[in-house]
Scaffold this motif. Structure first.
Motif, PDB file in Angstrom:
ATOM      1  N   ASP A 297      -5.589  -4.412  -3.567  1.00 26.99           N
ATOM      2  CA  ASP A 297      -4.679  -3.524  -2.842  1.00 26.99           C
ATOM      3  C   ASP A 297      -3.428  -4.271  -2.382  1.00 26.99           C
ATOM      4  O   ASP A 297      -2.319  -3.728  -2.443  1.00 26.99           O
ATOM      5  CB  ASP A 297      -5.377  -2.907  -1.626  1.00 26.99           C
ATOM      6  N   ILE A 298      -3.586  -5.489  -1.933  1.00 27.76           N
ATOM      7  CA  ILE A 298      -2.454  -6.286  -1.463  1.00 27.76           C
ATOM      8  C   ILE A 298      -1.501  -6.588  -2.619  1.00 27.76           C
ATOM      9  O   ILE A 298      -0.287  -6.406  -2.494  1.00 27.76           O
ATOM     10  CB  ILE A 298      -2.950  -7.578  -0.786  1.00 27.76           C
TER      11      ILE A 298
ATOM     12  N   ILE B  47       4.414  -2.603  -6.013  1.00 29.10           N
ATOM     13  CA  ILE B  47       5.028  -1.288  -5.797  1.00 29.10           C
ATOM     14  C   ILE B  47       6.200  -1.401  -4.829  1.00 29.10           C
ATOM     15  O   ILE B  47       7.276  -0.847  -5.070  1.00 29.10           O
ATOM     16  CB  ILE B  47       3.989  -0.276  -5.256  1.00 29.10           C
ATOM     17  N   GLY B  48       6.023  -2.108  -3.718  1.00 27.39           N
ATOM     18  CA  GLY B  48       7.106  -2.275  -2.749  1.00 27.39           C
ATOM     19  C   GLY B  48       8.305  -2.986  -3.342  1.00 27.39           C
ATOM     20  O   GLY B  48       9.455  -2.619  -3.084  1.00 27.39           O
TER      21      GLY B  48
ATOM     22  N   SER C 248      -7.795   4.564  -0.461  1.00 32.15           N
ATOM     23  CA  SER C 248      -7.760   4.928  -1.875  1.00 32.15           C
ATOM     24  C   SER C 248      -6.480   4.416  -2.532  1.00 32.15           C
ATOM     25  O   SER C 248      -5.560   3.952  -1.854  1.00 32.15           O
ATOM     26  CB  SER C 248      -7.842   6.451  -2.027  1.00 32.15           C
ATOM     27  N   LEU C 249      -6.437   4.517  -3.833  1.00 35.68           N
ATOM     28  CA  LEU C 249      -5.279   4.087  -4.593  1.00 35.68           C
ATOM     29  C   LEU C 249      -4.061   4.951  -4.270  1.00 35.68           C
ATOM     30  O   LEU C 249      -2.945   4.446  -4.175  1.00 35.68           O
ATOM     31  CB  LEU C 249      -5.592   4.146  -6.091  1.00 35.68           C
ATOM     32  N   VAL C 250      -4.273   6.239  -4.067  1.00 31.92           N
ATOM     33  CA  VAL C 250      -3.173   7.145  -3.745  1.00 31.92           C
ATOM     34  C   VAL C 250      -2.549   6.773  -2.390  1.00 31.92           C
ATOM     35  O   VAL C 250      -1.325   6.745  -2.255  1.00 31.92           O
ATOM     36  CB  VAL C 250      -3.652   8.613  -3.752  1.00 31.92           C
TER      37      VAL C 250
ATOM     38  N   PHE D 267       1.791   4.461   0.832  1.00 33.34           N
ATOM     39  CA  PHE D 267       2.218   3.512   1.873  1.00 33.34           C
ATOM     40  C   PHE D 267       3.203   2.484   1.328  1.00 33.34           C
ATOM     41  O   PHE D 267       4.159   2.110   2.006  1.00 33.34           O
ATOM     42  CB  PHE D 267       1.010   2.795   2.477  1.00 33.34           C
ATOM     43  N   SER D 268       2.988   2.033   0.106  1.00 40.84           N
ATOM     44  CA  SER D 268       3.893   1.043  -0.480  1.00 40.84           C
ATOM     45  C   SER D 268       5.272   1.619  -0.729  1.00 40.84           C
ATOM     46  O   SER D 268       6.288   0.956  -0.489  1.00 40.84           O
ATOM     47  CB  SER D 268       3.307   0.509  -1.790  1.00 40.84           C
TER      48      SER D 268
END
Length: 96
Positions: free
Chosen positions: A4-5, A11-12, A63-65, A70-71
């Motif tokens: 996730d990190i 993505i960010g 979750s992935l979504v 958030f990103s």
């Protein structure tokens, strides 16, 4: 959590680059002048990635979504921070 990190950093950073292209119309490469080093697109990339990293670690998405959402929000927020800093610098120069 580690996946996730990494995913949020990527993505960010991508959102940061998209914001850079939206703002300038092209990708500006880093360059060195006599007084300072201008980071170009790396400035927005790093700020978006760090903002997404901080938000992901703080919220721990389930979750992935949620991680993608958030990103993206953090990347846009990083771009907003840069815009506010530049506006404050311009108003400070105008007041002098």
């Amino acid at each position: 959590m580690f996946v996730d990190i990494i995913f949020s950093i990527v993505i960010g950073g991508m959102v940061g680059i998209v914001g850079h292209v939206r703002k300038h119309g092209k990708i500006i490469m880093p360059r060195k002048t006599k007084r300072f080093i201008y980071l170009g697109f790396l400035e927005e990339l790093l700020l978006g990635a760090v903002a997404a990293l901080i938000l992901t670690v703080y919220t721990a998405p389930n979750s992935l979504v949620e991680n993608i959402l958030f990103s993206v929000i953090a990347g846009i927020g990083g771009d907003s921070v840069l815009t506010i800093i530049k506006l404050l610098n311009q108003t400070e120069k105008n007041n002098e």
